[in-house]
Design a protein around this motif. Sequence first.
Motif, PDB file in Angstrom:
ATOM      1  N   PRO A  20       0.838  -1.197   0.000  1.00 40.83           N
ATOM      2  CA  PRO A  20       0.000   0.000   0.000  1.00 40.83           C
ATOM      3  C   PRO A  20       0.876   1.252   0.000  1.00 40.83           C
ATOM      4  CG  PRO A  20      -0.785  -1.586   1.624  1.00 40.83           C
ATOM      5  CD  PRO A  20       0.534  -2.091   1.128  1.00 40.83           C
ATOM      6  N   LYS A  21       0.420   2.283  -0.690  1.00 39.52           N
ATOM      7  CA  LYS A  21       1.142   3.545  -0.718  1.00 39.52           C
ATOM      8  C   LYS A  21       1.396   4.005   0.720  1.00 39.52           C
ATOM      9  CE  LYS A  21      -1.028   7.310  -1.769  1.00 39.52           C
ATOM     10  NZ  LYS A  21      -1.762   8.379  -2.434  1.00 39.52           N
ATOM     11  N   GLY A  22       2.615   4.446   1.010  1.00 41.37           N
ATOM     12  CA  GLY A  22       2.961   4.903   2.355  1.00 41.37           C
ATOM     13  C   GLY A  22       3.614   3.843   3.213  1.00 41.37           C
ATOM     14  N   THR A  23       3.678   2.588   2.745  1.00 38.14           N
ATOM     15  CA  THR A  23       4.318   1.511   3.497  1.00 38.14           C
ATOM     16  C   THR A  23       5.818   1.759   3.557  1.00 38.14           C
ATOM     17  OG1 THR A  23       2.638  -0.061   2.764  1.00 38.14           O
ATOM     18  CG2 THR A  23       4.671  -0.997   3.618  1.00 38.14           C
ATOM     19  N   THR A  24       6.405   1.555   4.733  1.00 37.15           N
ATOM     20  CA  THR A  24       7.847   1.748   4.904  1.00 37.15           C
ATOM     21  C   THR A  24       8.610   0.803   3.989  1.00 37.15           C
ATOM     22  OG1 THR A  24       7.531   2.410   7.195  1.00 37.15           O
ATOM     23  CG2 THR A  24       9.738   1.678   6.578  1.00 37.15           C
ATOM     24  N   ALA A  25       9.572   1.368   3.273  1.00 36.43           N
ATOM     25  CA  ALA A  25      10.399   0.589   2.346  1.00 36.43           C
ATOM     26  C   ALA A  25      11.760   0.334   2.988  1.00 36.43           C
ATOM     27  CB  ALA A  25      10.572   1.359   1.048  1.00 36.43           C
ATOM     28  N   PHE A  95      -6.190  -5.686 -12.477  1.00 39.94           N
ATOM     29  CA  PHE A  95      -7.538  -5.114 -12.536  1.00 39.94           C
ATOM     30  C   PHE A  95      -7.694  -4.134 -11.379  1.00 39.94           C
ATOM     31  CE2 PHE A  95      -8.089  -9.337 -14.511  1.00 39.94           C
ATOM     32  CZ  PHE A  95      -8.640  -8.968 -15.737  1.00 39.94           C
ATOM     33  N   PRO A  96      -7.559  -2.828 -11.602  1.00 42.23           N
ATOM     34  CA  PRO A  96      -7.597  -1.859 -10.505  1.00 42.23           C
ATOM     35  C   PRO A  96      -8.935  -1.848  -9.778  1.00 42.23           C
ATOM     36  CG  PRO A  96      -7.723  -0.743 -12.625  1.00 42.23           C
ATOM     37  CD  PRO A  96      -7.453  -2.187 -12.911  1.00 42.23           C
ATOM     38  N   SER A  97      -8.867  -1.646  -8.490  1.00 49.01           N
ATOM     39  CA  SER A  97     -10.041  -1.575  -7.605  1.00 49.01           C
ATOM     40  C   SER A  97     -10.803  -2.880  -7.519  1.00 49.01           C
ATOM     41  CB  SER A  97     -11.003  -0.454  -8.027  1.00 49.01           C
ATOM     42  OG  SER A  97     -10.340   0.775  -8.080  1.00 49.01           O
ATOM     43  N   SER A  98     -10.233  -3.964  -8.026  1.00 51.91           N
ATOM     44  CA  SER A  98     -10.924  -5.254  -7.942  1.00 51.91           C
ATOM     45  C   SER A  98     -10.755  -5.834  -6.543  1.00 51.91           C
ATOM     46  CB  SER A  98     -10.380  -6.223  -8.999  1.00 51.91           C
ATOM     47  OG  SER A  98      -9.010  -6.464  -8.785  1.00 51.91           O
ATOM     48  N   SER A  99     -11.604  -6.807  -6.230  1.00 52.98           N
ATOM     49  CA  SER A  99     -11.506  -7.460  -4.920  1.00 52.98           C
ATOM     50  C   SER A  99     -11.761  -8.954  -5.080  1.00 52.98           C
ATOM     51  CB  SER A  99     -12.504  -6.854  -3.929  1.00 52.98           C
ATOM     52  OG  SER A  99     -13.828  -7.024  -4.413  1.00 52.98           O
ATOM     53  N   MET A 100     -11.077  -9.719  -4.237  1.00 49.81           N
ATOM     54  CA  MET A 100     -11.198 -11.177  -4.262  1.00 49.81           C
ATOM     55  C   MET A 100     -11.938 -11.612  -3.001  1.00 49.81           C
ATOM     56  SD  MET A 100     -10.183 -13.875  -6.123  1.00 49.81           S
ATOM     57  CE  MET A 100      -8.680 -13.451  -6.979  1.00 49.81           C
ATOM     58  N   PRO A 116     -13.274   1.710 -12.168  1.00 46.35           N
ATOM     59  CA  PRO A 116     -12.243   1.629 -11.136  1.00 46.35           C
ATOM     60  C   PRO A 116     -11.758   3.005 -10.692  1.00 46.35           C
ATOM     61  CG  PRO A 116     -11.316   1.059 -13.273  1.00 46.35           C
ATOM     62  CD  PRO A 116     -12.789   1.232 -13.467  1.00 46.35           C
ATOM     63  N   THR A 117     -11.289   3.058  -9.471  1.00 51.36           N
ATOM     64  CA  THR A 117     -10.703   4.283  -8.928  1.00 51.36           C
ATOM     65  C   THR A 117      -9.183   4.182  -9.035  1.00 51.36           C
ATOM     66  OG1 THR A 117     -10.681   3.325  -6.716  1.00 51.36           O
ATOM     67  CG2 THR A 117     -12.611   4.637  -7.306  1.00 51.36           C
ATOM     68  N   PRO A 118      -8.480   5.300  -8.876  1.00 49.28           N
ATOM     69  CA  PRO A 118      -7.021   5.229  -8.914  1.00 49.28           C
ATOM     70  C   PRO A 118      -6.512   4.193  -7.900  1.00 49.28           C
ATOM     71  CG  PRO A 118      -7.741   7.504  -8.956  1.00 49.28           C
ATOM     72  CD  PRO A 118      -8.961   6.665  -8.694  1.00 49.28           C
ATOM     73  N   ASP A 119      -5.441   3.500  -8.266  1.00 52.06           N
ATOM     74  CA  ASP A 119      -4.934   2.391  -7.452  1.00 52.06           C
ATOM     75  C   ASP A 119      -3.424   2.550  -7.245  1.00 52.06           C
ATOM     76  OD1 ASP A 119      -4.892   0.028  -6.027  1.00 52.06           O
ATOM     77  OD2 ASP A 119      -4.939  -1.254  -7.794  1.00 52.06           O
ATOM     78  N   ARG A 140       5.408   6.030  -4.903  1.00 49.55           N
ATOM     79  CA  ARG A 140       4.066   6.176  -5.472  1.00 49.55           C
ATOM     80  C   ARG A 140       4.088   5.734  -6.919  1.00 49.55           C
ATOM     81  NH1 ARG A 140       2.285  11.589  -6.206  1.00 49.55           N
ATOM     82  NH2 ARG A 140       0.280  10.721  -6.762  1.00 49.55           N
ATOM     83  N   GLY A 141       3.329   4.704  -7.241  1.00 47.32           N
ATOM     84  CA  GLY A 141       3.241   4.235  -8.606  1.00 47.32           C
ATOM     85  C   GLY A 141       1.884   3.624  -8.860  1.00 47.32           C
ATOM     86  N   GLU A 142       1.609   3.398 -10.125  1.00 48.55           N
ATOM     87  CA  GLU A 142       0.301   2.843 -10.491  1.00 48.55           C
ATOM     88  C   GLU A 142       0.439   2.130 -11.827  1.00 48.55           C
ATOM     89  OE1 GLU A 142      -4.264   4.486 -10.602  1.00 48.55           O
ATOM     90  OE2 GLU A 142      -2.671   5.937 -10.900  1.00 48.55           O
ATOM     91  N   VAL A 143      -0.283   1.042 -11.987  1.00 56.64           N
ATOM     92  CA  VAL A 143      -0.315   0.373 -13.282  1.00 56.64           C
ATOM     93  C   VAL A 143      -1.102   1.278 -14.224  1.00 56.64           C
ATOM     94  CG1 VAL A 143      -1.078  -1.641 -14.588  1.00 56.64           C
ATOM     95  CG2 VAL A 143      -0.139  -1.938 -12.294  1.00 56.64           C
ATOM     96  N   THR A 144      -0.426   1.722 -15.282  1.00 61.03           N
ATOM     97  CA  THR A 144      -1.047   2.657 -16.229  1.00 61.03           C
ATOM     98  C   THR A 144      -1.238   2.044 -17.609  1.00 61.03           C
ATOM     99  OG1 THR A 144       1.139   3.580 -16.676  1.00 61.03           O
ATOM    100  CG2 THR A 144      -0.234   4.732 -15.060  1.00 61.03           C
ATOM    101  N   ASN A 145      -0.692   0.854 -17.827  1.00 57.11           N
ATOM    102  CA  ASN A 145      -0.882   0.176 -19.106  1.00 57.11           C
ATOM    103  C   ASN A 145      -0.959  -1.322 -18.860  1.00 57.11           C
ATOM    104  OD1 ASN A 145      -1.085   0.110 -22.004  1.00 57.11           O
ATOM    105  ND2 ASN A 145       0.978  -0.734 -22.012  1.00 57.11           N
ATOM    106  N   ARG A 146      -1.912  -1.940 -19.504  1.00 53.27           N
ATOM    107  CA  ARG A 146      -2.097  -3.387 -19.409  1.00 53.27           C
ATOM    108  C   ARG A 146      -2.219  -3.937 -20.818  1.00 53.27           C
ATOM    109  NH1 ARG A 146      -4.475  -0.372 -15.862  1.00 53.27           N
ATOM    110  NH2 ARG A 146      -4.465  -0.934 -13.671  1.00 53.27           N
ATOM    111  N   ASP A 147      -1.378  -4.896 -21.157  1.00 53.36           N
ATOM    112  CA  ASP A 147      -1.504  -5.545 -22.452  1.00 53.36           C
ATOM    113  C   ASP A 147      -2.492  -6.700 -22.321  1.00 53.36           C
ATOM    114  OD1 ASP A 147       0.256  -3.785 -23.651  1.00 53.36           O
ATOM    115  OD2 ASP A 147       1.994  -5.087 -23.371  1.00 53.36           O
ATOM    116  N   SER A 148      -2.880  -7.264 -23.431  1.00 47.51           N
ATOM    117  CA  SER A 148      -3.878  -8.334 -23.452  1.00 47.51           C
ATOM    118  C   SER A 148      -3.400  -9.584 -22.727  1.00 47.51           C
ATOM    119  CB  SER A 148      -4.206  -8.711 -24.894  1.00 47.51           C
ATOM    120  OG  SER A 148      -4.740  -7.610 -25.578  1.00 47.51           O
TER     121      SER A 148
END
Length: 187
Positions: A20-25, A95-100, A116-119, A140-148
């Motif tokens: 999660p964003k903000g997690t200590t690295a 799949f952004p904002s998805s849940s299992m 979906p919301t920003p992820d 801070r990063g986000e998946v911005t491109n997904r190929d098939s």
Amino acid sequence: MANDADNVRVGLGGSIYIAPKGTTAPTDLDTAWPAGWVDLGYLSDDGVEMSYSTETEDINAWQSLSPVRKVLTGVDMTLGFTAIELKTSTVTLYFPSSSMTEVTTGVNKLAIPAAPTPDERAIGLEWADGDIKNRLIIARGEVTNRDSITLARSGAVALPMTVSAYADTAPEIAVWLSNDPAWAPES
């Protein structure tokens, strides 16, 4: 400076981590990834593609046919990779904002939202070449491109994606840690 084959590196293997964003690295190379970081598991044998680019704008003058100055107008950093383990951490990243959820014993459901919301996530990349270890951390990063996703008899079901790094409160877009002796600051 002479050529030195001992300074040629390869990425023999590594891992992509998400948190999660903000997690200590980690701040060094010896510490295990802290709680909250999840290893995405196997990636395709293409490895990880790191891209860094800058954009500039020319300032032209009436008196010159060539620009008199260039102004930096943008920076872009991405990591491209293909996850080949299908598990909660990889499919919910794809799949952004998805849940299992488990719907019945042994049957799980991935709910893929229509809007979906920003992820944003924290992203870590670790790779090694023998005793030389590297870590790249994107706060801070986000998946911005997904190929098939291809479902075929001849290969693993794969989740190809690209993560874009965003500016954070720190002045860096990313931090790269390495114990590479060739990286010693020059005096």
